[in-house]
Write a protein that holds these residues in place. Structure first.
Motif, PDB file in Angstrom:
ATOM      1  N   GLN A 109       0.822  -1.220   0.000  1.00 20.14           N
ATOM      2  CA  GLN A 109       0.000   0.000   0.000  1.00 20.14           C
ATOM      3  C   GLN A 109       0.850   1.261   0.000  1.00 20.14           C
ATOM      4  O   GLN A 109       1.862   1.331   0.684  1.00 20.14           O
ATOM      5  CB  GLN A 109      -0.787   0.061   1.308  1.00 20.14           C
ATOM      6  CG  GLN A 109      -2.185  -0.436   1.253  1.00 20.14           C
ATOM      7  CD  GLN A 109      -2.869  -0.125   2.593  1.00 20.14           C
ATOM      8  OE1 GLN A 109      -2.410   0.675   3.405  1.00 20.14           O
ATOM      9  NE2 GLN A 109      -3.984  -0.790   2.799  1.00 20.14           N
ATOM     10  N   LEU A 110       0.385   2.253  -0.742  1.00 22.34           N
ATOM     11  CA  LEU A 110       0.910   3.606  -0.566  1.00 22.34           C
ATOM     12  C   LEU A 110      -0.131   4.352   0.264  1.00 22.34           C
ATOM     13  O   LEU A 110      -1.311   4.417  -0.108  1.00 22.34           O
ATOM     14  CB  LEU A 110       1.125   4.293  -1.918  1.00 22.34           C
ATOM     15  CG  LEU A 110       2.088   3.574  -2.869  1.00 22.34           C
ATOM     16  CD1 LEU A 110       2.266   4.373  -4.157  1.00 22.34           C
ATOM     17  CD2 LEU A 110       3.425   3.303  -2.196  1.00 22.34           C
ATOM     18  N   LYS A 111       0.275   4.890   1.372  1.00 25.03           N
ATOM     19  CA  LYS A 111      -0.675   5.500   2.300  1.00 25.03           C
ATOM     20  C   LYS A 111      -1.118   6.878   1.799  1.00 25.03           C
ATOM     21  O   LYS A 111      -0.298   7.649   1.268  1.00 25.03           O
ATOM     22  CB  LYS A 111      -0.039   5.633   3.677  1.00 25.03           C
ATOM     23  CG  LYS A 111      -0.345   4.503   4.664  1.00 25.03           C
ATOM     24  CD  LYS A 111       0.145   3.147   4.281  1.00 25.03           C
ATOM     25  CE  LYS A 111      -0.150   2.113   5.363  1.00 25.03           C
ATOM     26  NZ  LYS A 111       0.288   0.775   4.944  1.00 25.03           N
ATOM     27  N   SER A 112      -2.388   7.183   2.022  1.00 26.34           N
ATOM     28  CA  SER A 112      -2.927   8.502   1.677  1.00 26.34           C
ATOM     29  C   SER A 112      -2.405   9.540   2.669  1.00 26.34           C
ATOM     30  O   SER A 112      -1.968   9.190   3.778  1.00 26.34           O
ATOM     31  CB  SER A 112      -4.452   8.470   1.757  1.00 26.34           C
ATOM     32  OG  SER A 112      -4.849   8.311   3.112  1.00 26.34           O
TER      33      SER A 112
ATOM     34  N   GLY B 204       5.332  -4.045   6.823  1.00 30.46           N
ATOM     35  CA  GLY B 204       4.405  -2.973   6.547  1.00 30.46           C
ATOM     36  C   GLY B 204       3.431  -2.845   7.692  1.00 30.46           C
ATOM     37  O   GLY B 204       3.155  -3.818   8.404  1.00 30.46           O
ATOM     38  N   ILE B 205       2.896  -1.631   7.874  1.00 34.45           N
ATOM     39  CA  ILE B 205       2.013  -1.375   9.020  1.00 34.45           C
ATOM     40  C   ILE B 205       1.103  -0.205   8.691  1.00 34.45           C
ATOM     41  O   ILE B 205       1.502   0.701   7.953  1.00 34.45           O
ATOM     42  CB  ILE B 205       2.859  -1.135  10.298  1.00 34.45           C
ATOM     43  CG1 ILE B 205       1.976  -0.933  11.536  1.00 34.45           C
ATOM     44  CG2 ILE B 205       3.824   0.061  10.111  1.00 34.45           C
ATOM     45  CD1 ILE B 205       2.782  -0.996  12.851  1.00 34.45           C
ATOM     46  N   GLY B 206      -0.094  -0.238   9.208  1.00 31.40           N
ATOM     47  CA  GLY B 206      -1.055   0.837   8.961  1.00 31.40           C
ATOM     48  C   GLY B 206      -2.313   0.524   9.746  1.00 31.40           C
ATOM     49  O   GLY B 206      -2.261   0.414  10.969  1.00 31.40           O
TER      50      GLY B 206
ATOM     51  N   GLU C 283       2.190  -6.460   4.196  1.00 35.64           N
ATOM     52  CA  GLU C 283       3.325  -6.392   3.277  1.00 35.64           C
ATOM     53  C   GLU C 283       3.917  -4.982   3.302  1.00 35.64           C
ATOM     54  O   GLU C 283       3.172  -4.023   3.511  1.00 35.64           O
ATOM     55  CB  GLU C 283       2.860  -6.718   1.859  1.00 35.64           C
ATOM     56  CG  GLU C 283       2.503  -8.161   1.650  1.00 35.64           C
ATOM     57  CD  GLU C 283       2.275  -8.419   0.161  1.00 35.64           C
ATOM     58  OE1 GLU C 283       3.270  -8.435  -0.590  1.00 35.64           O
ATOM     59  OE2 GLU C 283       1.105  -8.560  -0.218  1.00 35.64           O
ATOM     60  N   PRO C 284       5.206  -4.827   3.054  1.00 39.23           N
ATOM     61  CA  PRO C 284       6.171  -5.876   2.716  1.00 39.23           C
ATOM     62  C   PRO C 284       6.846  -6.451   3.963  1.00 39.23           C
ATOM     63  O   PRO C 284       6.737  -5.895   5.047  1.00 39.23           O
ATOM     64  CB  PRO C 284       7.206  -5.099   1.896  1.00 39.23           C
ATOM     65  CG  PRO C 284       7.254  -3.765   2.578  1.00 39.23           C
ATOM     66  CD  PRO C 284       5.824  -3.495   3.018  1.00 39.23           C
ATOM     67  N   GLN C 285       7.532  -7.575   3.792  1.00 36.87           N
ATOM     68  CA  GLN C 285       8.452  -8.068   4.812  1.00 36.87           C
ATOM     69  C   GLN C 285       9.779  -7.341   4.645  1.00 36.87           C
ATOM     70  O   GLN C 285      10.295  -7.245   3.539  1.00 36.87           O
ATOM     71  CB  GLN C 285       8.678  -9.569   4.640  1.00 36.87           C
ATOM     72  CG  GLN C 285       7.423 -10.393   4.896  1.00 36.87           C
ATOM     73  CD  GLN C 285       7.730 -11.873   5.092  1.00 36.87           C
ATOM     74  OE1 GLN C 285       8.858 -12.248   5.397  1.00 36.87           O
ATOM     75  NE2 GLN C 285       6.724 -12.701   4.908  1.00 36.87           N
TER      76      GLN C 285
END
Ligand code: MF3
Ligand code: CO
Ligand code: CO
Length: 263
Positions: A4-7, A176-178, A184-186
């Protein structure tokens, strides 16, 4: 499956969650000393999250596939414990080293950070392992920028840790975290430069190297969570949550008490 690309809105919320995770570590710091039990640190953290921060302890009852629910609001990993140590009646004594790893959820978003603490008077060896691990994490953070590869992060961490006579734990990685705790990713803490996913602005992931003073091998304890070094050598870990920005990186898990980056 993709990263993901975060907003901008999500990034703003991740900044808040990251700051709160770091402030929780600040709050705990004076309590992490000779005579305290790891269970007391957990209770303090739980109450601060729930009653003061109005955050949710992400680890409490966290149950990824193949695991039973994690029973506490943070992880306390003492001496040869690599990660995921379960707080309990263990009393911290002079010379111990402990990683305290916290993950808070605020407004649906996760902030994940850990620091090392020395109890009483640490050995020179323990202090060196902690400092090298901190520098290894920062070497990884400093290569983060659009166009860099995930393998660049692992490469600099591994190269530095091994140059100091230490080894990198292979079985656990950054992530990855949100709105999701582990996505993802590792982010491997070993690898080859120029390999793996190419970084783009808006990605958010953790960098959290586990470095052993001895061999890299680990084993899990019967409690289903605690991970220790196979050779009983000391292990250290630090963790930040990091945003890829258009011109580099931004560490999200920062607060007044965040240790300064190494020179
Ligand atoms: N905070 C840890 C991490 O950095 C995860 C702990 S999961 C638990 O990813 F269940 F062990 F708490
Ligand atoms: Co993490
Ligand atoms: Co963590």
């Amino acid at each position: 499956m993709s990263v993901q690309l975060k907003s901008p809105e999500a990034i703003a919320k991740m900044r808040v969650a990251g700051r709160l995770a770091s402030e929780l570590l600040d709050y705990l710091t004076p309590h992490i000393k000779v005579g305290v039990t790891t269970g007391e640190i957990d209770r303090l953290a739980h109450d601060y999250m729930v009653n003061v921060q109005h955050t949710v302890p992400a680890t409490l009852n966290y149950a990824p596939p193949g695991h039973k629910p994690y029973p506490a609001s943070l992880c306390t990993s003492v001496n040869h414990v690599v990660c995921h140590g379960i707080p309990g009646d263990k009393v911290l004594k002079s010379g111990d080293i402990v990683n305290v790893d916290v993950t808070v959820i605020k407004d649906g978003f996760h902030g994940d950070s850990s620091r090392m603490f020395t109890i009483g008077t640490p050995s020179i060896q323990a202090k060196r392992l902690i400092d090298v691990t901190y520098e290894a994490m920062w070497k990884g953070i400093r290569v983060v920028q659009p166009g860099a590869h995930l393998g660049d992060i692992g490469h600099v961490i591994q190269k530095f840790a091994e140059s100091q006579g230490y080894s990198v734990v292979r079985e656990f990685c950054g992530h990855g975290i949100g709105e999701v705790f582990h996505e993802e990713p590792q982010v491997l803490h070993y690898g080859r430069a120029g390999t793996g996913l190419k970084l783009q602005a808006g990605m958010i992931f953790t960098i959290e190297p586990m470095i052993n003073a001895g061999k890299p091998g680990i084993r899990g304890l019967a409690d289903g969570w605690t991970v220790v070094t196979s050779d009983h050598s000391l292990s250290a870990q630090w963790e930040h949550t990091v945003l890829v920005t258009p011109d580099g990186f931004e560490v999200l898990t920062v607060s007044a008490g965040t240790p300064p980056p190494p020179a």
